[in-house]
Design a protein around this motif. Sequence first.
Motif, mmCIF file in Angstrom:
data_model
loop_
_atom_site.group_PDB
_atom_site.id
_atom_site.type_symbol
_atom_site.label_atom_id
_atom_site.label_comp_id
_atom_site.label_asym_id
_atom_site.label_seq_id
_atom_site.Cartn_x
_atom_site.Cartn_y
_atom_site.Cartn_z
ATOM 1 N N LEU A 172 0.827 -1.211 0.000
ATOM 2 C CA LEU A 172 0.000 0.000 0.000
ATOM 3 C C LEU A 172 0.860 1.260 0.000
ATOM 4 C CD1 LEU A 172 -2.717 -1.132 2.567
ATOM 5 C CD2 LEU A 172 -3.061 -0.754 0.114
ATOM 6 N N THR A 181 -1.279 6.326 4.219
ATOM 7 C CA THR A 181 -1.200 4.889 4.433
ATOM 8 C C THR A 181 -1.246 4.612 5.926
ATOM 9 O OG1 THR A 181 0.180 4.717 2.454
ATOM 10 C CG2 THR A 181 0.111 2.804 3.909
ATOM 11 N N ALA A 203 -5.026 2.754 2.420
ATOM 12 C CA ALA A 203 -4.275 3.836 1.776
ATOM 13 C C ALA A 203 -5.287 4.823 1.229
ATOM 14 C CB ALA A 203 -3.380 3.299 0.675
#
Length: 408
Positions: A172, A181, A203
């Motif tokens: 991510l 994130t 994210a």
Amino acid sequence: MKPTLLEPQTLGTPVAANTLLTRYTEDTTFFFASPRLTFLGHGLFARLRAPGREALLSRQIAELLASARQAGIAAPIVAGALPFDADDAAVLFVPEKTERAGRLAHAHIQAAAPTPLDGSIRQVPEAIIYRHAVEEALRRFASTPLEKVVLSRALEVHAPGGINARALLTQLAAHNPNGYTFALDLFERGGHSIHRPLRLLGASPELLVARRGREVIANPIAGTLPRSTDPVEDEARGQALLASDKDLHEHALVVDAVAKALAPLCRTLVVPPKPSLIKTATLWHLSTQVHGEVADPATSALDLAQALHPTPAVCGHPRELARAAIRELEPFERGLFTGMVGWMDETGDGEWAVTIRCAEVDEDKVRLFAGAGIVPASTPEQELVETAAKFRTMLNAMGLDAPLEALL
């Protein structure tokens, strides 16, 4: 001159941001990376149990942070998430130790291709039920003052081999360089005598609000199109989104609501007249960056976030009519999805992102979420495709190459 909220921050620490990412383990309580800062939280000093709408939440947090400081915790922060429904419980806590650094160097993140995941997928609700919900929303636009409602659906993934949370978080972070994130330990599950680890990972492309000193920024996002792997077609899709009356109308509803909520709390507020384009690995979005200066320095980042939440980007307009439609048309509880996730320090500075492009992870079970803003010009087919594209952020990071027909 101090950096603005849009600039990366260089902190006096020997620990690089990317090293914090590699230190994330399933024993870590909190990871949060923004375009400016990165945090890694260890352990639990104290947990705050309170509904998301609790009027005294900021005061309770201030007292908790003061207690942490007195206990010898250097530069304590409160971290966690607030739910979509303000009557539900927030997940907020003070880590025993917090490491922090500037922005992740995304180009240098060591993220091997995810191991293909052999998992089964169940839609919640089934696609046909989601289509009917969109159709009902369209009927309400014609007969009530409702102008927009965000309707969501979920995917339940069963992964027999389990999910590697660290590998998922790394994927991510590597593929969403301009987003927020996060990985959050939810600690416990209500009603169970034995509490198993349960994590929220995601994210998000959308900043609800951030505060640094008196400076405030909000970045509402609304209006979406899936990207194309063909560069020419991809650019054409972005320009089509920027010219779409439907999406511009949906976006304007959100920006107007954000400006209206922030105006009483700010002595200056700058709202661009037109949105700009931003992109993730899978989607184009319309985006507007709203800048302001708080009138009262005691107004914290969380105060600002609570004044904004939920925006029409995750709820609809008018708010109460949209809430009622969501309660009636969505056959599951959102929980923390479409709430806010982030952090705040003793001074009231902090960052709160909208909790989207996320998943709840519990050993071999994962629940993914995606929603779409329904307006009078929407069609059920469009919204199914949009939510399917939004699922791809998490599915790609998990290594689950589900065919489109499995999501529609």
